[in-house]
Motif scaffolding. Sequence first.
Motif, PDB file in Angstrom:
ATOM      1  N   ARG A  53       0.818  -1.212   0.000  1.00 12.89           N
ATOM      2  CA  ARG A  53       0.000   0.000   0.000  1.00 12.89           C
ATOM      3  C   ARG A  53       0.852   1.263   0.000  1.00 12.89           C
ATOM      4  NH1 ARG A  53      -4.732  -1.096   4.432  1.00 12.89           N
ATOM      5  NH2 ARG A  53      -5.523   0.813   3.497  1.00 12.89           N
ATOM      6  N   PHE A  54       2.073   1.149   0.516  1.00 12.98           N
ATOM      7  CA  PHE A  54       2.893   2.342   0.725  1.00 12.98           C
ATOM      8  C   PHE A  54       4.233   2.308  -0.005  1.00 12.98           C
ATOM      9  CE2 PHE A  54       0.698   1.088   4.748  1.00 12.98           C
ATOM     10  CZ  PHE A  54      -0.386   1.943   4.601  1.00 12.98           C
TER      11      PHE A  54
ATOM     12  N   LYS B 200       4.790  10.772  -5.980  1.00 11.03           N
ATOM     13  CA  LYS B 200       5.089  10.214  -4.670  1.00 11.03           C
ATOM     14  C   LYS B 200       3.907  10.465  -3.738  1.00 11.03           C
ATOM     15  CE  LYS B 200       7.216   8.821  -0.931  1.00 11.03           C
ATOM     16  NZ  LYS B 200       7.314   7.376  -0.642  1.00 11.03           N
ATOM     17  N   THR B 201       3.421   9.405  -3.088  1.00  9.58           N
ATOM     18  CA  THR B 201       2.288   9.541  -2.173  1.00  9.58           C
ATOM     19  C   THR B 201       2.614   8.920  -0.822  1.00  9.58           C
ATOM     20  OG1 THR B 201       1.302   7.443  -2.932  1.00  9.58           O
ATOM     21  CG2 THR B 201       0.597   9.473  -4.048  1.00  9.58           C
ATOM     22  N   MET B 202       1.750   9.265   0.148  1.00 11.16           N
ATOM     23  CA  MET B 202       1.854   8.675   1.479  1.00 11.16           C
ATOM     24  C   MET B 202       0.527   8.010   1.822  1.00 11.16           C
ATOM     25  SD  MET B 202       4.049  11.463   3.631  1.00 11.16           S
ATOM     26  CE  MET B 202       4.120  10.321   5.017  1.00 11.16           C
ATOM     27  N   ILE B 203       0.377   7.621   3.077  1.00 12.54           N
ATOM     28  CA  ILE B 203      -0.839   6.950   3.530  1.00 12.54           C
ATOM     29  C   ILE B 203      -2.073   7.759   3.153  1.00 12.54           C
ATOM     30  CG2 ILE B 203      -2.129   6.243   5.587  1.00 12.54           C
ATOM     31  CD1 ILE B 203       0.532   5.540   6.882  1.00 12.54           C
ATOM     32  N   GLY B 204      -3.067   7.095   2.578  1.00 12.13           N
ATOM     33  CA  GLY B 204      -4.293   7.760   2.171  1.00 12.13           C
ATOM     34  C   GLY B 204      -4.212   8.391   0.799  1.00 12.13           C
ATOM     35  N   GLY B 205      -3.133   8.110   0.062  1.00 13.82           N
ATOM     36  CA  GLY B 205      -2.997   8.680  -1.272  1.00 13.82           C
ATOM     37  C   GLY B 205      -2.551  10.125  -1.267  1.00 13.82           C
ATOM     38  N   LEU B 206      -2.074  10.623  -0.133  1.00 13.05           N
ATOM     39  CA  LEU B 206      -1.618  12.008  -0.035  1.00 13.05           C
ATOM     40  C   LEU B 206      -0.444  12.247  -0.970  1.00 13.05           C
ATOM     41  CD1 LEU B 206      -1.349  14.800   1.434  1.00 13.05           C
ATOM     42  CD2 LEU B 206       0.216  13.626   2.996  1.00 13.05           C
TER      43      LEU B 206
ATOM     44  N   VAL C 185      -8.175   5.902  -5.241  1.00 11.92           N
ATOM     45  CA  VAL C 185      -7.149   5.496  -6.203  1.00 11.92           C
ATOM     46  C   VAL C 185      -6.153   4.540  -5.546  1.00 11.92           C
ATOM     47  CG1 VAL C 185      -5.170   6.311  -7.556  1.00 11.92           C
ATOM     48  CG2 VAL C 185      -7.341   7.538  -7.665  1.00 11.92           C
ATOM     49  N   GLU C 186      -5.743   4.881  -4.317  1.00  7.15           N
ATOM     50  CA  GLU C 186      -4.814   4.008  -3.591  1.00  7.15           C
ATOM     51  C   GLU C 186      -5.439   2.649  -3.325  1.00  7.15           C
ATOM     52  OE1 GLU C 186      -4.077   3.987   0.830  1.00  7.15           O
ATOM     53  OE2 GLU C 186      -2.299   5.089   0.161  1.00  7.15           O
ATOM     54  N   TYR C 187      -6.698   2.639  -2.885  1.00  9.74           N
ATOM     55  CA  TYR C 187      -7.401   1.382  -2.596  1.00  9.74           C
ATOM     56  C   TYR C 187      -7.495   0.514  -3.844  1.00  9.74           C
ATOM     57  CZ  TYR C 187     -11.428  -1.723  -2.024  1.00  9.74           C
ATOM     58  OH  TYR C 187     -12.255  -2.814  -2.025  1.00  9.74           O
ATOM     59  N   ASN C 188      -7.903   1.111  -4.962  1.00 12.66           N
ATOM     60  CA  ASN C 188      -8.050   0.340  -6.208  1.00 12.66           C
ATOM     61  C   ASN C 188      -6.715  -0.219  -6.680  1.00 12.66           C
ATOM     62  OD1 ASN C 188     -10.818   0.725  -6.390  1.00 12.66           O
ATOM     63  ND2 ASN C 188     -10.622   2.598  -7.583  1.00 12.66           N
TER      64      ASN C 188
END
Length: 591
Positions: A171-172, A278-284, A508-511
């Motif tokens: 996920r990360f 580049k993203t973090m937890i929650g798609g940030l 988007v992150e979940y998918n």
Amino acid sequence: MAGQTVSMKGPVCLIENDSDGKLCVVRSALETLSQIEQHVVVVAVVGLYRTGKSYLMNKLAGTNKGFALGATIQSQTKGIWMWCVPHPIKSDHTLVLLDTEGLGDVEKGDDSNDNWIFSLAVLLSSTLVYNSMGTIDNYALEKLHYVTELTDHIKVKSVEGDIDESADYVRFFPSFVWAVRDFGLELKLDGKPITAHQYLKNALKPKQGTSNKIVKYNLPRDCLRKFFSPRWCFVFERPANSEKMKRMEELTDADLEPSFVKQSRDFCDHLFKEVKTKTMIGGLKVTGKMLGNLTEMYVDMIRSGQVPCLDNAVVALAQIENSSALEKAKAYYQQSMAELVVFPTETQQQLSMVHASMEREAVAIFMNSSFKDEEQKYQKELMVQLRKGSYMTPGGYKHYCDDLKMMTSEYRSTGGKGVKAEEVLKEYLNDKESTGQAILSADQSLTEAELKAEEEKAKREASEQEKRTMEEQIRVQEMLMDDQKRTHEEHKKQLLEKMEADKENAKVEYNRVLEAKLKEKEDLLKEGFHCKAQEMEAQIKDLRKEQEEQEKAKPSMWKLALDNIGNAALMIPGWGKLIGVGLKVGSHFMN
């Protein structure tokens, strides 16, 4: 997200070893990152020393020179070096290239340092490029033992105890690219042509069995499959003969093998198109400034003997970024009002219009820079602070009189106003009498006796203004209520927009994670690993359950957020009082 960025002429050291051998950040490099307000795409390259990592990074930067190359047995890169350049495709992004020191450097002989360099490359990047020589065989995978040790060097949640969090890594973690240099084989499987990506997929197939030998064989393969998605592979033929290789920095594409030039171009084009922000937890989505703060946090954790924790990093980063967003929004409002509002002041209606426009822009600036503002703590503070630019608060009448006296003195001391200077000043001061009366009535800090004395004095000096003052007060009070409603609606509107955007990022992150786990389950079934496929199915169910629970909780969370904004309005000084008349400006504004 458009914003400020920098384009560096060459790479600089971002992380190095101090005199005690501990990792430390280079302050000047962090200052460079702090100037980048754009979102970033971060490509980090890792691999054994003397495998040509730096050449690929130079090609991504669009040049043949920059990151140090070398033809000797000594490693050229020490620590982690950084090069920030404009992204060649995404104009609103900055491409950050991270070149790491070669793993397994015999001169250092420090496996702990290598593990931390590898872990930092994973934590900071959007995609991780692993560079190796020859082929992807069992020996090559054994050399990639660092991936099997990530569970000892990266934590997802701040919890006590020995908990297996490896299922959450995908996920990360970044996407993964294996770059195979000096590849001399034909890309064929069972006599049929295959792509480099299929070559990697086949190399990562585990074996059936439970013996120690098979468990050891499967471990790096399982980790790569569980932790990183998507995974790609590129193979490169030898670029030139041995003599030319000794002076790689001097060579142009015309001096290299055409096939190698094409393979390098395909590699770069793929990364430019496919590597995400580049993203973090929650798609940030992460900006350059945020990347610098993350780098410092992770290195500080390592220096203090802690294991970097993603949850803790997000909490700490939110505090830094939200405080900064609040100050940035306040500064914009302060500067804009100081530029647009000057004595003699505009009418209340004009001031309200200017205030509304600047407030809307200030809130937008805050929303664009803030994240995870729990209970809207920082947004509520912004609502309060944007109202503190008014005289219509306790003690405001004295400040108003002092400022008016100062402005009068400055006016009289300035030459070149002509023969009617005093007449113009008198007319202006007459216009200010009603303003002073309105401010006086709103000043809750005066004692009853002082209030009465000042009222009597005002009546004696300007009794003819009483009717006009009362009418003006009524109009201003009505205007104030409209302003208060508009303020509440503006904050609510922009909060809803941000929450909707955060929801989409999380979706988007979940998918992406769900798709990766479904694909891994499908591959495991095809390969005959039914037990592992069942384990993956359990992870998929947990992921879907978590998503369902979050969706159920969102209506109440959104209602709570909107209630927080509504309650914040009650905290604004002078609620129900005048806000706009005689806004402080210049050096006296928003003290």
